[in-house]
Design a protein around this motif. Structure first.
Motif, PDB file in Angstrom:
ATOM      1  N   LEU A  32      42.845 -43.984-134.306  1.00 24.50           N
ATOM      2  CA  LEU A  32      43.236 -45.314-133.823  1.00 24.50           C
ATOM      3  C   LEU A  32      42.096 -46.316-133.978  1.00 24.50           C
ATOM      4  O   LEU A  32      42.322 -47.486-134.301  1.00 24.50           O
ATOM      5  N   THR A  37      47.536 -44.853-137.106  1.00 24.44           N
ATOM      6  CA  THR A  37      48.626 -44.824-136.137  1.00 24.44           C
ATOM      7  C   THR A  37      48.775 -43.414-135.559  1.00 24.44           C
ATOM      8  O   THR A  37      48.139 -42.464-136.023  1.00 24.44           O
ATOM      9  N   THR A  38      49.638 -43.308-134.562  1.00 20.78           N
ATOM     10  CA  THR A  38      49.921 -42.003-133.979  1.00 20.78           C
ATOM     11  C   THR A  38      50.540 -41.062-135.022  1.00 20.78           C
ATOM     12  O   THR A  38      50.271 -39.862-135.028  1.00 20.78           O
ATOM     13  N   ASP A  40      49.872 -41.109-138.222  1.00 18.14           N
ATOM     14  CA  ASP A  40      48.753 -40.642-139.041  1.00 18.14           C
ATOM     15  C   ASP A  40      48.042 -39.477-138.350  1.00 18.14           C
ATOM     16  O   ASP A  40      47.658 -38.493-139.000  1.00 18.14           O
ATOM     17  N   SER A 391      54.401 -44.556-127.306  1.00 19.78           N
ATOM     18  CA  SER A 391      53.289 -45.499-127.341  1.00 19.78           C
ATOM     19  C   SER A 391      53.108 -46.092-125.946  1.00 19.78           C
ATOM     20  O   SER A 391      54.036 -46.067-125.125  1.00 19.78           O
TER      21      SER A 391
END
Length: 537
Positions: A32, A37-38, A40, A391
């Motif tokens: 991050l 991103t999450t 990734d 998220s």
């Protein structure tokens, strides 16, 4: 030589465990920070396990073709790990987020290839440690790994205060992990190069002559046997258990970060405590197994713990929860794995031994079991990151304040299906026993085989050669691995089966007219005479 070998394995295990404790809790924050991103994060978690999955058979083939030499494969794996760690460290120097995250991805891929050397460790153990000492030695190495995991949180606390530069490269709490790993792997490479002894060259002619074997090798019958419920269920159970663990490993750092404001150090402390709990529960399971508790009951208990823990994770992980509401479900869930690991493998082995067509392919069957364990490791993290972790914005906007979506219930659902399968097999076996007793047929046999087929026949020569193959030993240990810890042990049923195989080995040797073109040795994993051979005149 044995002390040198164990020292090398201990050093490698210690560095591996510290590496695990450093990367797992901090990876999401690093991704991050660099603009990832999450999703990734999930892909990077998965690629490490996938690379390790692909590397293990490659290392095994390398050792087998190289005359049982381990140092070069080991050194190569550690060099690859150093390169991967340096890419991880240097990703912070790149301004383009896609390239920076790509460097982490490639770095973890290379580290996964390097981490596949754990299979080398199992094979090396089987090659250099006397058979009767292998289980005890593997437990000692596991203890060393646990020490590394206990030390890990302290290292993370130290890294939290790291700020500066090394050769012009910015060093912070997150990318310093890569530098730490590179140094650790380099030290391990030095230990391997200067200290690790090579085992004796493997003698591939040491076996019973399969030409005399009457076992079946019909491929159609082989696949029919593989599709039986008592073969499929243990593979599914192992897949379900590792998938449930991957939920914890992948979701804990980001969920606790939002819900408890935890950083890598706190998540690392929980994982360190978990490793101690696993070892303690393993001792309880060993006691229960030697006390006569059936393997099926132990596996059922493990699945029940995963089920309860999985439901609790979904319900209790909220952004208004206390720390114990995060920790307790994790402890309940992971306590289930020692109940499953060895007893489930034991059930699988008994099912294989009940079928002559599978008995002669034991090494292949244990490779399949280990494969299902690994598949869960690289398929689950990507799914969890993409569809299970919410998220912060989604959590804040929700009415239930839960950190995970309802898809997190996949873990307890898989364990519930495992329990249904165990109940079905128990019901089927009870019905078969009633039919046999009703027909007045005595149940005569030896060992703890699941059915009566194994009890009334001897092992085949092909089956015995497969049972004592090094690859089978490696896969058996790999199928009981969690967090890099091999929590396996020989259950009561496995000890009985092994003793029966040793008796069959001796009986078959006396029945064959020994040809001078063969050489034989005693393969005993228990107390036995020293190896003896009949050499070519």
């Amino acid at each position: 030589m044995l002390k040198q070998a164990l020292f090398c394995l201990d050093v490698i295990g210690l560095i591996d465990s510290i590496s695990y404790m450093a990367v797992s809790p901090s990876l999401i924050f690093y991704v991050l920070q660099l603009g990832g991103t999450t999703k990734d994060y999930g892909w990077i978690m998965s690629v490490f396990s996938f690379a390790s999955f692909c590397g293990k058979p490659a290392y095994g083939a390398w050792v087998d073709k190289g005359g049982n030499k381990f140092r070069v494969p080991y050194l190569s794996s550690l060099v690859v790990s150093v390169i991967g760690a340096l890419l991880y460290f240097l990703a912070v120097t790149v301004t383009d987020p896609r390239i920076a995250v790509g460097m982490i991805f490639v770095g973890r891929f290379l580290s996964g290839i390097g981490a596949a050397n754990q299979a080398l460790g199992y094979a090396y153990l089987a090659s250099i440690v006397p058979p009767e000492m292998q289980t005890r030695t593997a437990t000692m190495i596991t203890v060393v790994r646990i020490v590394g995991m206990v030390v890990g949180p302290g290292i993370n606390y130290f890294l939290d205060s790291v700020h500066g530069q090394v050769f012009g490269v910015p060093v912070g709490p997150l990318n310093s992990v890569g530098l730490l790993l590179a140094i650790g792997y380099f030290v391990a490479a030095l230990v391997v190069y200067f200290i690790m002894p090579e085992p004796p060259e493997k003698d591939n002619t040491v076996k019973l002559p399969e030409a005399f074997d009457a076992g079946s090798s019909d491929s159609a019958n082989f696949w029919i046997a593989c599709l039986s419920i008592d073969i499929l269920l243990p593979t599914f159970i192992l897949f379900a258990a590792n998938s449930a663990f991957q939920l914890i490993e992948t979701a804990l750092p980001p969920a606790a970060s939002h819900g408890l404001r935890w950083g890598p150090s706190e998540a690392s402390a929980v994982l360190g405590a978990v490793s101690i709990a696993i070892f303690g529960v393993m001792g309880v399971v060993m006691f229960m197994s030697t006390s006569g508790v059936s393997d099926t009951k132990l596996v059922a208990a493990g699945n029940l713990l995963f089920l309860v823990g999985g439901v609790s994770i979904y319900l209790m992980w909220t952004d208004v929860a206390n720390a114990w509401q995060y920790i307790l479900p994790v402890m309940i869930s992971i306590s289930g794995f020692p109940f499953i690991a060895s007893p489930n493998r034991s059930n699988f082995t008994k099912a294989v031994m009940d079928r002559p067509v599978l008995e002669s392919n034991q090494a292949t069957m244990h490779a399949i079991l280990s494969m299902f364990h690994s598949v869960a490791g690289f398929t689950t993290p990507g799914f969890v990151a993409a569809y299970v972790i919410r998220s912060p914005q989604q959590v804040d906007a929700s009415a239930d304040n839960r950190e995970l979506t309802s898809l997190a219930l996949y873990a307890p659902v898989l364990c519930a299906l495992s329990l249904v399968g165990l109940y079905y097999i128990a019901w089927k076996e009870g019905k078969e026993r009633e039919e046999v007793i009703g027909e007045g047929t005595p149940l005569v046999g030896r060992g703890s085989g699941r059915g009566s087929g194994r009890a009334s026949r001897k092992s085949t020569a092909a089956g015995l050669n497969q049972a004592f193959r090094r690859s089978a030993v490696v896969d058996r240990r790999a199928s009981t691995e969690i967090m890099g810890l091999a929590v396996g042990f020989d259950t009561l049923a496995e000890k009985e089966m092994k003793n029966n195989q040793l008796a069959d080995w001796e009986e078959l040797k006396t029945l064959f007219e020994l040809d001078d073109s063969y050489r034989y040795e005693y393969p005993s994993p228990v107390s036995s005479p020293s190896p003896r051979t009949k050499a070519k005149a």
